[in-house]
Design a protein around this motif. Structure first.
Motif, PDB file in Angstrom:
ATOM      1  N   GLY A 318       0.839  -1.231   0.079  1.00 48.28           N
ATOM      2  CA  GLY A 318      -0.015   0.152  -0.113  1.00 48.28           C
ATOM      3  C   GLY A 318       0.761   1.351   0.041  1.00 48.28           C
ATOM      4  N   ALA A 319       1.724   1.358   0.794  1.00 50.56           N
ATOM      5  CA  ALA A 319       2.971   2.447   0.934  1.00 50.56           C
ATOM      6  C   ALA A 319       3.513   2.533  -0.425  1.00 50.56           C
ATOM      7  CB  ALA A 319       3.753   2.541   1.926  1.00 50.56           C
ATOM      8  N   LEU A 320       4.116   1.684  -1.235  1.00 50.89           N
ATOM      9  CA  LEU A 320       4.416   1.705  -2.427  1.00 50.89           C
ATOM     10  C   LEU A 320       3.631   2.213  -3.417  1.00 50.89           C
ATOM     11  CD1 LEU A 320       6.955  -1.492  -2.521  1.00 50.89           C
ATOM     12  CD2 LEU A 320       7.635   0.912  -2.164  1.00 50.89           C
ATOM     13  N   GLU A 321       2.439   1.805  -3.335  1.00 52.82           N
ATOM     14  CA  GLU A 321       1.356   1.984  -4.511  1.00 52.82           C
ATOM     15  C   GLU A 321       1.017   3.686  -4.183  1.00 52.82           C
ATOM     16  OE1 GLU A 321      -3.437   1.287  -5.160  1.00 52.82           O
ATOM     17  OE2 GLU A 321      -2.171  -0.130  -4.289  1.00 52.82           O
ATOM     18  N   LYS A 322       0.996   3.916  -3.216  1.00 54.53           N
ATOM     19  CA  LYS A 322       0.548   5.552  -2.930  1.00 54.53           C
ATOM     20  C   LYS A 322       2.031   6.271  -3.236  1.00 54.53           C
ATOM     21  CE  LYS A 322      -2.513   4.845   1.058  1.00 54.53           C
ATOM     22  NZ  LYS A 322      -2.803   5.028   2.425  1.00 54.53           N
ATOM     23  N   LEU A 323       3.053   5.805  -2.903  1.00 50.53           N
ATOM     24  CA  LEU A 323       4.312   6.625  -3.302  1.00 50.53           C
ATOM     25  C   LEU A 323       4.202   6.744  -4.790  1.00 50.53           C
ATOM     26  CD1 LEU A 323       6.932   7.737  -2.604  1.00 50.53           C
ATOM     27  CD2 LEU A 323       7.923   5.485  -2.568  1.00 50.53           C
ATOM     28  N   PHE A 324       4.212   5.669  -5.747  1.00 45.28           N
ATOM     29  CA  PHE A 324       4.427   5.751  -7.035  1.00 45.28           C
ATOM     30  C   PHE A 324       3.212   6.391  -7.795  1.00 45.28           C
ATOM     31  CE2 PHE A 324       7.412   2.217  -6.131  1.00 45.28           C
ATOM     32  CZ  PHE A 324       8.314   2.574  -6.799  1.00 45.28           C
ATOM     33  N   GLU A 325       2.119   6.482  -7.109  1.00 45.79           N
ATOM     34  CA  GLU A 325       0.869   7.277  -7.400  1.00 45.79           C
ATOM     35  C   GLU A 325       1.416   8.944  -7.438  1.00 45.79           C
ATOM     36  OE1 GLU A 325      -2.544   6.191  -5.752  1.00 45.79           O
ATOM     37  OE2 GLU A 325      -3.073   4.680  -6.926  1.00 45.79           O
ATOM     38  N   LYS A 326       2.218   9.221  -6.455  1.00 43.74           N
ATOM     39  CA  LYS A 326       2.498  10.669  -6.237  1.00 43.74           C
ATOM     40  C   LYS A 326       3.544  11.256  -6.933  1.00 43.74           C
ATOM     41  CE  LYS A 326       0.926  11.685  -1.546  1.00 43.74           C
ATOM     42  NZ  LYS A 326       1.499  12.049  -0.122  1.00 43.74           N
ATOM     43  N   MET A 327       4.523   9.995  -7.668  1.00 47.59           N
ATOM     44  CA  MET A 327       5.668  10.308  -8.465  1.00 47.59           C
ATOM     45  C   MET A 327       5.179  11.227  -9.715  1.00 47.59           C
ATOM     46  SD  MET A 327       7.934   9.361  -6.382  1.00 47.59           S
ATOM     47  CE  MET A 327       9.638   9.130  -7.386  1.00 47.59           C
ATOM     48  N   PRO A 328       6.369  11.953 -10.162  1.00 47.24           N
ATOM     49  CA  PRO A 328       5.765  12.644 -11.311  1.00 47.24           C
ATOM     50  C   PRO A 328       5.233  11.982 -12.753  1.00 47.24           C
ATOM     51  CG  PRO A 328       7.912  13.489 -10.633  1.00 47.24           C
ATOM     52  CD  PRO A 328       7.526  12.268  -9.761  1.00 47.24           C
ATOM     53  N   PHE A 329       5.895  10.744 -12.577  1.00 53.95           N
ATOM     54  CA  PHE A 329       5.302   9.973 -13.945  1.00 53.95           C
ATOM     55  C   PHE A 329       3.902   9.271 -13.606  1.00 53.95           C
ATOM     56  CE2 PHE A 329       6.856   6.444 -11.459  1.00 53.95           C
ATOM     57  CZ  PHE A 329       8.242   6.789 -11.065  1.00 53.95           C
ATOM     58  N   SER A 330       3.281   9.470 -12.415  1.00 49.72           N
ATOM     59  CA  SER A 330       2.164   8.501 -11.939  1.00 49.72           C
ATOM     60  C   SER A 330       1.075   8.649 -12.891  1.00 49.72           C
ATOM     61  CB  SER A 330       1.825   8.954 -10.624  1.00 49.72           C
ATOM     62  OG  SER A 330       1.367  10.206 -10.443  1.00 49.72           O
ATOM     63  N   ALA A 331       0.897  10.087 -13.363  1.00 48.61           N
ATOM     64  CA  ALA A 331      -0.426  10.281 -14.353  1.00 48.61           C
ATOM     65  C   ALA A 331      -0.018   9.426 -15.597  1.00 48.61           C
ATOM     66  CB  ALA A 331      -0.155  11.781 -14.685  1.00 48.61           C
TER      67      ALA A 331
END
Length: 385
Positions: A318-331
């Motif tokens: 869950g932490a990794l999923e949230k982190l990678f959604e926030k990263m600049p390339f998440s969109a």
């Protein structure tokens, strides 16, 4: 057998081959048999041909090596240390074997002549045990402590102490402390494949940003290979204490920590890990909650941080999923593969993490390394999407 137990005299299970173990602690056994060696206090358990075997590192030391800076080592002050001996102890019957890992060490060579037959060559260690030989953390920490000063090669810089470093610090439990070196399977910068390494980060003296990290190879092909990786000085690289400060300043995480730290329970911060992934650093820290009426802490939160982004969740996936959604390339990730695939990758990473923990508890370091390698490959896959 308990003291004054009559069964030791009348039991039919005792034969001429039975033995009484007066010293059952493996470190006491090694120190009693070879008091002239310093025994590492961090033994580790492995599986060899279906049997549990303890592996222990042993050192030859001296305080009389000329022109060498001394260091504190337990109750001793030494200026020479070599990890010249590896010890194995069968966890069931106590059989002990000593292997000479550094034949070039003159002190160990002298001991082998004084006590012929005590040491065997490292090549005589069973192959499945040799696969579990790792670089000792105690020796690595001493080398890292020396490197804080002696990485400076310019005499003027060294004399003025202009570029001194410190071992990175973290918040462990409730207080600030030095980070401990940690074992990790990762692909270090400049390497083409993952391998087993011992890692420790550095920060500049009296500053908290991360400046470098040191690694020691633990795989047979790179065993003992020391590397120092410098982070770019023109770019701020967060250090562990700065990540700790950001955790405290995060509105959601700060609210949770305050709530959990109320009367009746306490929050325990676990060891932080700085994980090199290609040219980036991923920080992972577990948080535990312990009730005043229980001595067993419970994992409540896993915090993941990379760059300017920080997230927490009850599980690693869950932490990794949230982190990678926030990263600049998440969109771009969301538009191309959707949130379901992000979740699938994070769940896959979490499974590898759980499998690695299980193998670590079982002492199966080979399988533990394989799971960490798969975890890293999954994280890289998430980052490159």
């Amino acid at each position: 057998v308990a003291n004054h137990d009559i069964n030791i005299l009348i039991s039919g299970n005792i034969t001429s081959k039975s033995r009484i173990l007066y010293k059952r602690n493996i470190l006491d056994m090694a120190r009693t048999l070879t008091p002239f060696l310093l025994i590492d206090d961090d033994p580790y358990l492995v599986i060899s041909k279906g049997r549990l075997v303890w592996m222990i590192d042993a050192y030859t030391v001296s305080d009389r090596y000329p022109y060498s800076t001394p260091v504190e080592f337990g109750d001793d002050r030494i200026n020479y240390i070599r990890n010249s001996v590896k010890i194995t102890i069968d966890a069931y019957n106590g059989d002990m074997h000593y292997y000479l890992a550094d034949p070039a060490d003159p002190i160990a060579g002298l001991y082998s002549k004084i006590f012929p037959g005590l040491f065997s060559g490292l090549n005589s260690m069973p192959e499945d045990l040799r696969e579990h030989v790792r670089y000792p953390g105690t020796l690595f920490d001493i080398q890292a402590a020396m490197l804080r000063t002696f990485h400076m090669k310019d005499p003027n810089v060294l004399y003025n102490n202009e570029d001194a470093w410190e071992i990175a610090r973290q918040v462990y439990d409730k207080s600030e402390s030095l980070m401990s070196s940690y074992y990790l399977i990762t692909t270090l910068p400049g390497k083409k494949q993952s391998d087993f390494n011992l890692i420790l980060p550095f920060t500049p003296l009296k500053k908290n940003n991360m400046i470098a990290f040191m690694s020691a190879g633990c795989d047979a092909e790179r065993y003992g290979e020391l590397n120092l990786y410098l982070l770019p000085k023109d770019k701020l690289s967060y250090g562990p204490l700065q990540i700790e400060a950001r955790i405290n300043q995060d509105p959601e995480l700060s609210k949770l920590l305050t709530l959990w730290g109320q009367k009746g329970s306490s929050v325990i911060r676990g060891n932080m890990m700085a994980i090199p992934i290609e040219e980036s650093l991923l920080f992972i820290e577990p948080l535990y909650l312990k009730s005043e009426t229980s001595e067993m802490p419970e994992l409540k939160l896993v915090i993941a941080a990379a760059g300017d982004h920080l997230c927490g969740d009850s599980t690693l996936d869950g932490a990794l999923e949230k982190l990678f959604e926030k990263m600049p390339f998440s969109a771009d990730i969301v538009s191309e593969i959707g949130k379901n695939e992000i979740r699938a990758l994070s769940e896959k990473a979490y499974r590898h993490f759980l499998n690695a923990e299980n193998h670590m508890r079982e002492g199966n370091w080979s399988a533990y390394g394989d799971e960490l390698r798969r975890l890293k490959e999954t994280l890289i896959q998430m980052k490159q999407q």
